[in-house]
Enzyme design. Structure first.
Site, mmCIF file in Angstrom:
data_model
loop_
_atom_site.group_PDB
_atom_site.id
_atom_site.type_symbol
_atom_site.label_atom_id
_atom_site.label_comp_id
_atom_site.label_asym_id
_atom_site.label_seq_id
_atom_site.Cartn_x
_atom_site.Cartn_y
_atom_site.Cartn_z
ATOM 1 C CG ASP A 1 5.121 -6.018 -2.755
ATOM 2 O OD1 ASP A 1 4.372 -5.382 -3.504
ATOM 3 O OD2 ASP A 1 5.124 -5.887 -1.508
ATOM 4 C CG HIS A 2 6.355 -1.947 -3.680
ATOM 5 N ND1 HIS A 2 5.772 -0.802 -4.125
ATOM 6 C CD2 HIS A 2 5.508 -2.458 -2.761
ATOM 7 C CE1 HIS A 2 4.637 -0.614 -3.501
ATOM 8 N NE2 HIS A 2 4.438 -1.606 -2.662
ATOM 9 C CD GLU B 1 7.148 1.488 -2.093
ATOM 10 O OE1 GLU B 1 5.961 1.522 -1.777
ATOM 11 O OE2 GLU B 1 7.565 1.833 -3.189
ATOM 12 C CG HIS C 1 3.537 0.387 1.981
ATOM 13 N ND1 HIS C 1 4.337 0.985 1.049
ATOM 14 C CD2 HIS C 1 2.845 -0.563 1.313
ATOM 15 C CE1 HIS C 1 4.143 0.436 -0.140
ATOM 16 N NE2 HIS C 1 3.228 -0.508 -0.005
ATOM 17 C CG HIS D 1 0.413 -1.359 -3.289
ATOM 18 N ND1 HIS D 1 1.618 -1.971 -3.099
ATOM 19 C CD2 HIS D 1 -0.015 -1.708 -4.528
ATOM 20 C CE1 HIS D 1 1.921 -2.646 -4.188
ATOM 21 N NE2 HIS D 1 0.953 -2.502 -5.083
ATOM 22 C CG ASN E 1 -0.250 -5.568 -2.416
ATOM 23 O OD1 ASN E 1 -0.891 -6.335 -3.116
ATOM 24 N ND2 ASN E 1 0.809 -4.917 -2.851
HETATM 25 O O1 LIG Z 1 1.231 -2.751 0.038
HETATM 26 C C1 LIG Z 1 1.749 -3.642 0.683
HETATM 27 C C2 LIG Z 1 2.812 -4.464 0.097
HETATM 28 O O2 LIG Z 1 3.168 -4.022 -1.160
HETATM 29 C C3 LIG Z 1 1.330 -3.970 2.071
HETATM 30 O O3 LIG Z 1 0.995 -2.824 2.793
HETATM 31 P P1 LIG Z 1 0.610 -2.960 4.357
HETATM 32 O O4 LIG Z 1 1.845 -3.440 5.045
HETATM 33 O O5 LIG Z 1 0.200 -1.594 4.783
HETATM 34 O O6 LIG Z 1 -0.484 -3.964 4.445
HETATM 35 O O1 LIG Z 2 6.045 -2.512 0.267
HETATM 36 C C1 LIG Z 2 5.690 -2.958 1.303
HETATM 37 C C2 LIG Z 2 5.683 -4.362 1.684
HETATM 38 O O2 LIG Z 2 5.054 -4.399 2.934
HETATM 39 C C3 LIG Z 2 7.052 -4.999 1.692
HETATM 40 O O3 LIG Z 2 7.784 -4.568 2.759
HETATM 41 P P1 LIG Z 2 9.346 -4.934 2.945
HETATM 42 O O4 LIG Z 2 10.092 -4.185 1.893
HETATM 43 O O5 LIG Z 2 9.596 -4.483 4.343
HETATM 44 O O6 LIG Z 2 9.458 -6.434 2.794
HETATM 45 ZN ZN LIG Z 3 5.748 2.616 -4.370
HETATM 46 ZN ZN LIG Z 4 2.848 -1.936 -1.458
#
Ligand SMILES: O=C(CO)COP(=O)(O)O
Ligand SMILES: O=C[C@H](O)COP(=O)(O)O
Ligand SMILES: [Zn+2]
Ligand SMILES: [Zn+2]
Length: 358
Positions: free
Chosen positions: A108-109, A181, A225, A264, A286
């Site tokens: 992820d990110h 995030e 998020h 997202h 996501n």
């Molecule tokens: O985008 C996300 C993870 O990259 C998840 O977002 P949410 O926590 O809002 O479902």
């Molecule tokens: O980017 C958002 C995802 O929900 C990941 O979250 P996190 O960085 O807290 O693991």
């Molecule tokens: Zn971002």
């Molecule tokens: Zn995300």
């Protein structure tokens, strides 16, 4: 023809990932990507996917990866996040075929300051590729959306050139996802930056399609998020349809929806918003916050309902000499969280039309 007629069960890489997303596009559904932090959460997602005969995407964030290897480890050079991402990948690779579902294994990110984590995962992909002829991961996300557009695209181009020969899918972000995030707080970011413009998407498409076709774009359409009070988040999923139309027109109108779009911040969205996003060509959504909550609920209810059995190792409402081992064994109470998590993953699949496609 079902998905298992075109790709195998287990972790997919290269052309198989492309085939899966093309199948989803053609059949107008999207696949949820659930953030996992442990073998327990990963297994619960796989179980859900198996039960409803659906492909699934499992992803690890930088923080989730560090948690996977252990919060007790130092992570000053991203060493715990790199090791945790590898551990998650190897765990999922080992068990996924047993669940009989195709899995996209994703990270992820990754913001600019976390690129050493990305470099570590890519090194692991390259080592795995040497030995097995495929990368460790199916795909990775780069998120340089905080940086100027030119820098964002240039960094993606640089990394995608290294990923493409191994067939690794790239997800990139342009426009900002609100909320939080990777410890980056976007809660007070200017509202206009939450809505990506079609021209920006087209710039990304042009730059990345010159390298390889297997990439997706996380565009901002007001998504955030986390879960907030109703009314706080103004999603405009129809914007995604406009991005598709703009890109299609630039390409001479031959392909109706040329983009692979990623949604997202899926948590807290209405069924209607999710449906519109899928109709606009979203292939991945996501979900993290809602599945975190779901995991807690099963455990919370167990601890509440069995409270009388959880106050001491011996002695409960059935007698002062009764042992409580079968209540405090983590395989019992963590399992309750797995069941409620699994149910929430099934709900996400249903919302996205991702049921019974195998
Ligand atoms: O985008 C996300 C993870 O990259 C998840 O977002 P949410 O926590 O809002 O479902
Ligand atoms: O980017 C958002 C995802 O929900 C990941 O979250 P996190 O960085 O807290 O693991
Ligand atoms: Zn971002
Ligand atoms: Zn995300």
């Amino acid at each position: 023809m079902g998905i298992l007629d075109i790709v195998p069960a287990g972790v997919l890489t290269g052309e198989n990932v492309v085939k899966l997303f093309n199948y989803a596009k053609e059949h107008k559904f999207a696949i949820p990507a659930i953030n996992v932090t442990s073998s327990s959460t990963a297994n619960a997602c796989l179980e859900a996917a198996r039960d409803i005969k659906s492909p699934i995407i499992l992803q690890v964030s930088q923080g989730g990866s560090a948690y996977f290897s252990g919060k007790g480890l130092a992570n000053d050079k991203q060493q715990a996040s790199i090791a945790g991402a590898k551990a998650a990948a190897l765990h999922i690779r080992t068990v996924a075929p047993m669940y009989g579902v195709p899995v996209v294994l994703h990270s992820d990110h990754c913001a600019e300051k976390l690129l050493p984590w990305f470099d570590g995962m890519l090194a692991a992909d390259e080592a795995y590729y040497k030995e097995h002829g495929e990368p460790l991961f199916s795909s990775h996300m780069l998120d340089l959306s905080e940086e100027p557009k030119e820098q964002n695209i240039a960094t993606c181009v640089k990394y995608f050139k290294r990923m493409a020969p191994m067939g690794i899918w790239l997800e990139m972000e342009i426009g900002i996802t609100g909320g939080e995030e990777d410890g980056v707080d976007n809660t007070s970011v200017d509202n206009s930056r939450l809505y990506t413009q079609p021209e920006d998407i087209w710039d990304v498409y042009r730059a990345l399609s010159a390298i390889a076709p297997h990439f997706s774009i996380a565009a901002g359409f007001g998504n955030v998020h986390g879960v907030y009070k109703p009314g706080n988040v103004k999603l405009q999923p129809t914007l995604l349809g406009k991005h598709q139309a703009y890109a299609s027109q630039q390409l001479g109108g031959k392909v109706e929806k040329p983009l692979y779009l990623v949604f997202h911040g899926g948590s807290g969205s209405t069924k209607e918003e999710i449906k519109t996003a899928v109709e606009s060509g979203v292939v991945k959504m996501n979900v993290d916050t809602d599945t975190q909550w779901a995991y807690l609920v099963g455990i919370r209810d167990f601890v509440t309902n069995k409270s009388g059995y959880l106050q001491s190792q011996v002695g409960n409402p059935e007698g002062a000499d009764k042992p409580n081992k079968k209540y405090y064994d983590p395989r019992v109470w963590v399992r309750e969280g797995e069941k409620t998590l699994s149910a929430r993953v099934k709900e996400a699949c249903e919302d996205l039309g991702n049921v019974g496609h195998l």
